[in-house]
Scaffold this motif. Structure first.
Motif, PDB file in Angstrom:
ATOM      1  N   GLY A  67       0.778  -1.226   0.000  1.00  0.00           N
ATOM      2  CA  GLY A  67       0.000   0.000   0.000  1.00  0.00           C
ATOM      3  C   GLY A  67       0.803   1.265   0.000  1.00  0.00           C
ATOM      4  O   GLY A  67       0.238   2.348   0.202  1.00  0.00           O
ATOM      5  N   VAL A  68       2.101   1.190  -0.192  1.00  0.00           N
ATOM      6  CA  VAL A  68       2.973   2.371  -0.181  1.00  0.00           C
ATOM      7  C   VAL A  68       3.588   2.532  -1.554  1.00  0.00           C
ATOM      8  O   VAL A  68       4.114   1.572  -2.137  1.00  0.00           O
ATOM      9  CB  VAL A  68       4.071   2.244   0.886  1.00  0.00           C
ATOM     10  N   ASP A  69       3.522   3.739  -2.092  1.00  0.00           N
ATOM     11  CA  ASP A  69       4.183   4.016  -3.362  1.00  0.00           C
ATOM     12  C   ASP A  69       5.690   4.022  -3.147  1.00  0.00           C
ATOM     13  O   ASP A  69       6.189   4.759  -2.282  1.00  0.00           O
ATOM     14  CB  ASP A  69       3.746   5.378  -3.904  1.00  0.00           C
ATOM     15  N   PRO A  95       1.942   9.659  -4.205  1.00  0.00           N
ATOM     16  CA  PRO A  95       1.767  10.525  -3.031  1.00  0.00           C
ATOM     17  C   PRO A  95       2.111   9.862  -1.707  1.00  0.00           C
ATOM     18  O   PRO A  95       2.378  10.563  -0.724  1.00  0.00           O
ATOM     19  CB  PRO A  95       0.281  10.891  -3.082  1.00  0.00           C
ATOM     20  N   SER A  96       2.103   8.517  -1.643  1.00  0.00           N
ATOM     21  CA  SER A  96       2.389   7.843  -0.374  1.00  0.00           C
ATOM     22  C   SER A  96       3.827   7.349  -0.280  1.00  0.00           C
ATOM     23  O   SER A  96       4.131   6.475   0.523  1.00  0.00           O
ATOM     24  CB  SER A  96       1.429   6.666  -0.178  1.00  0.00           C
ATOM     25  N   PRO A  98       7.624   6.956   0.822  1.00  0.00           N
ATOM     26  CA  PRO A  98       8.193   7.190   2.156  1.00  0.00           C
ATOM     27  C   PRO A  98       9.007   8.475   2.200  1.00  0.00           C
ATOM     28  O   PRO A  98       9.685   8.835   1.237  1.00  0.00           O
ATOM     29  CB  PRO A  98       9.067   5.953   2.389  1.00  0.00           C
ATOM     30  N   HIS A 105       8.210  16.611   3.170  1.00  0.00           N
ATOM     31  CA  HIS A 105       7.826  15.758   2.033  1.00  0.00           C
ATOM     32  C   HIS A 105       9.039  15.600   1.133  1.00  0.00           C
ATOM     33  O   HIS A 105      10.051  16.321   1.274  1.00  0.00           O
ATOM     34  CB  HIS A 105       6.651  16.373   1.264  1.00  0.00           C
ATOM     35  N   SER A 174      10.442   1.115  -0.156  1.00  0.00           N
ATOM     36  CA  SER A 174       9.082   1.316   0.337  1.00  0.00           C
ATOM     37  C   SER A 174       9.050   1.818   1.769  1.00  0.00           C
ATOM     38  O   SER A 174       7.979   2.120   2.287  1.00  0.00           O
ATOM     39  CB  SER A 174       8.285   0.005   0.243  1.00  0.00           C
TER      40      SER A 174
END
Length: 752
Positions: A67-69, A95-96, A98, A105, A174
């Motif tokens: 579930g993490v880009d 957008p996700s 790490p 960001h 990730s």
């Protein structure tokens, strides 16, 4: 009994107040140093925790997170003014993705975050020397939670995913790594804390052993008078338990006072301690903290230990109060006291050729050996003092020598106790100096003023290129490289097609080691600092940086003659480039401008660097070790001097009656002064030779086992330091001699 003990401790006259003050001062030093050592271990762990995120992308930290880009990640090392810059190139795929600590960001293409120290450099340094290496503009600074040190140079540069995916070495991640580098087998950034803890443990032992001897000497100040007082209490009906309570109260009062001062000493020294770079970089002051458990253990343990020591010191009173009042001569020490010393040296010698593989194994092996040697020196000291005293008695020709020798023979423990702290200080000093001097002599310091410090090389190793990316050619060399002020020569090194036996075409060269590159002898002749070609050769086989591993390891700057290559000179331009080597005038502006130009032209692979910069990394470690050695030397020698002064003064106080009786019988005061001087000087000189010799022998065993090196002679500064320490010690002994006239008068014999 507790109330009586408090009264005796604080209201028994000047002598009790002096004893209380000295014991409290000794305990304060011990507590301060102990807390500083514990805080240093915590600081190493805290600093390592902030290094962890830089190891993102290593195999052990590259687990996929559902579930993490993912983000593209590439860590590289750069240099500026011989300082390392940690450069992290990142690209978010969604957008996700790490986000590392210290930033809000991930930066986008054309953006970067910089640490405060690097941000300042970017604003104050010409862009051609530094800023042009990092595309885009700064959008913020990296917070302290991501910086190993206050002055760390770190930058996070943003890219597009397509751009960074084409760069060799970049990986998709990730999650941000959080594993302590000390517990990560494949982490390349950070401190192997086990090794630092080994060094800190040795430093702590080197500081605390002389300090413990000082505390022991201080607690025995006026010991004879106290033992007589306790023995008198026993004779009038006091029980052993009551005597122990009184003694414990006296020692605990001094320990509690010293402990409170020790905590204050630690807090006052913490800002200065943060500047010691024994891990390579300074600490944040907050790193040097102690836990509530540490504080509780020290606050409870120090008074408890003082009470235990007081109880052990009274074992003669508990066994025989009459024996104390009659001044029974203690039993002479036995030769078994040499066993721990021999065992410690034997353990260090055992690991020659059997060095443990793991850091934990090395900690156990060497630390145990050094501790055994130090304990062995303390245990063997009284026996060696007794042996030396007997030799003095046999060769005595004057009354002073005979009296001093007899007194040392009767109680060698007291004679050795006065110089035990100095002996341990000299041992630690000899070990530290011997080890560091030998390492420096073997590895050498960074070279300056030679081609090793003025020449930059950008390498194009095949393994540093993304698959399918061709090697650079002559046409890719930046045209403006030769026009940079301070550049003296630009030489091109080409990949040697005969470097590997399976692609050699000339059978006469098979089996002969060859260098990985080739270059034109005409170009090489214009820069003789890089070596020379054989007579008549047109092409030479050279190393990628034109300096070579052999010249680097031998620390030689003498002209080097390369081997000739059978490759024709007119065929060099058709070969792929292996490196671009630029020699400068050595100025900082020229070096950094060349580095920036090469990095912009060739963004892949390692940053260009000089041999001197690579050597400086190891040199910084030597400086860190030397700083720790200096701390040990500068702290242990004054402690040993204080211990000597307290011991001599205590000895004079306890011998007031026999010396006053000798004066009444007609013994001149000068004879008594010579007795005191000999009683202190003979053990001092004997243990100095023993401690220095044992320290050098232990250093030789450690170097042979750990690094396969031999001990090198220490520099002249070491001998000056030892001589100065001995002179100061003799001066301390001499300064106590005028007290004899005051404490050995007729009134002393009447009052005693």
């Amino acid at each position: 009994m507790i109330r009586l003990g408090l009264r005796l401790a604080v209201a028994s006259g000047r002598e009790a107040a002096v004893r209380l003050t000295i014991v409290a001062a000794a305990v304060a030093l011990g507590v301060g140093l102990l807390l500083a050592t514990v805080a240093s271990v915590h600081a190493v762990n805290a600093q390592n925790a902030r290094y962890a995120w830089l190891n993102t992308g290593t195999p052990s930290t590259r687990a996929a997170v559902a579930g993490v880009d993912p983000a593209w990640w590439l860590l590289r090392e750069d240099y500026f003014h011989r300082r390392s810059i940690g450069r992290v190139d990142v690209a978010a795929t969604g957008p996700s993705a790490p986000v590392p600590p210290g930033v809000a960001h991930l930066p986008g293409p054309g953006e970067f975050y910089a640490s405060p120290a690097l941000s300042t450099l970017l604003r104050t340094t010409p862009a051609a020397e530094l800023g042009d290496r990092f595309p885009g503009h700064e959008i913020g600074t990296i917070g302290p939670e991501a910086l190993p040190a206050p002055d760390s140079l770190v930058i996070i540069v943003g890219h597009s995913p397509d751009e960074l995916a084409r760069v060799h070495g970049s990986r998709q991640v990730s999650a941000i790594a959080s594993t302590d580098p000390g517990r990560c087998a494949d982490c390349g950034v950070g401190t192997k804390s086990d090794g630092i803890k080994l060094i800190l443990a040795v430093v702590a032992a080197g500081l605390l052993f002389p300090l413990l001897m000082f505390i022991g000497t201080a607690t025995r100040l006026s010991a004879a008078r106290r033992e007589q007082r306790f023995a008198a209490m026993r004779l009038v009906g006091a029980t052993p338990r009551q005597i122990s309570v009184i003694a414990a109260v006296e020692s605990t009062v001094a320990a509690v006072a010293g402990m409170a001062v020790g905590f204050g000493l630690y807090l006052s020294l913490r800002p200065s301690l943060a500047t010691f770079t024994f891990t390579g970089v300074p600490f944040f002051p907050a790193d040097l903290s102690i836990t509530p458990l540490d504080a509780a253990l020290v606050a409870l343990g120090v008074p408890l230990a003082a009470a235990v020591v007081a109880g052990l010191a009274l074992r003669r009173v508990r066994i025989s109060p009459l024996g104390v009042s009659r001044r029974v001569t203690p039993r002479p020490p036995r030769a078994w006291r040499l066993i721990p010393l021999v065992m410690g040296l034997a353990e260090l010698a055992y690991f020659i050729g059997r060095r443990p593989i793991t850091t934990d194994g090395q900690v156990r092996a060497y630390l145990t050996g050094f501790l055994l040697v130090m304990v062995g020196l303390v245990l063997a000291g009284p026996w060696l003092t007794m042996v030396g005293a007997r030799l003095v008695v046999r060769s005595a020709r004057r009354p002073a020598s005979l009296i001093a020798g007899r007194r040392l023979t009767d109680n060698p423990r007291a004679g050795f106790r006065a110089v035990s702290g100095l002996m341990l200080a000299l041992f630690v000093t000899s070990v530290a100096t011997g080890v560091i001097t030998s390492i420096v002599a073997d590895r050498g310091a960074p070279r300056t003023g030679s081609v090793a410090s003025t020449s930059l090389a950008k390498m194009f190793w095949p393994q540093d290129r993304t698959e399918g990316t061709p090697a650079p050619t002559v046409e890719a060399v930046p045209a403006g490289l030769r026009t940079i002020p301070g550049v003296q020569q630009v030489l091109l090194v080409y990949a040697n097609p005969l470097d590997h036996p399976d692609i050699r075409t000339d059978p006469t060269t098979v089996g002969r080691p060859s260098e990985p590159g080739v270059t034109s002898c005409v170009e090489l002749a214009r820069s003789p600092a890089y070596g020379a070609c054989p007579a008549g050769a047109g092409v030479a086989e050279v190393s990628a940086d034109l300096i070579g591993y052999r010249r680097m390891t031998t620390q030689s700057d003498a002209p080097w003659r390369w081997e000739a290559s059978p490759i024709p000179a007119d065929g060099l331009a058709r070969l792929p480039l292996l490196s671009v080597v630029v020699n400068t005038d050595g100025s900082t502006a020229a070096l950094e401008a060349v580095r920036t130009t090469l990095e912009v032209a060739y963004p892949q692979g390692y940053s260009p660097g000089t041999i001197s910069e690579f050597e400086a990394d190891f040199s910084r470690k030597l400086v860190q070790w030397q700083q720790l050695a200096d701390v040990v030397i500068l702290a242990s020698l004054p402690i040993a001097g204080c211990s000597l002064a307290v011991s001599v003064i205590g000895g004079l106080s306890e011998r007031k009656r026999p010396f006053s009786m000798l004066r009444l019988t007609g013994v001149p005061l000068g004879v008594l002064r010579r007795v005191v001087a000999l009683e202190s000087t003979v053990p001092l000189l004997a243990v100095s030779v023993l401690a220095t010799g044992t320290g050098f022998w232990a250093a030789h065993l450690f170097l042979s086992a750990q690094m396969q090196l031999s001990l090198r002679p220490p520099p002249g500064a070491y001998y000056l330091l030892v001589v100065a320490g001995l002179v100061v010690s003799l001066g301390i002994i001499g300064s106590t001699l005028p007290l004899l006239a005051r404490v050995t008068g007729p009134e002393t014999a009447r009052n005693e």
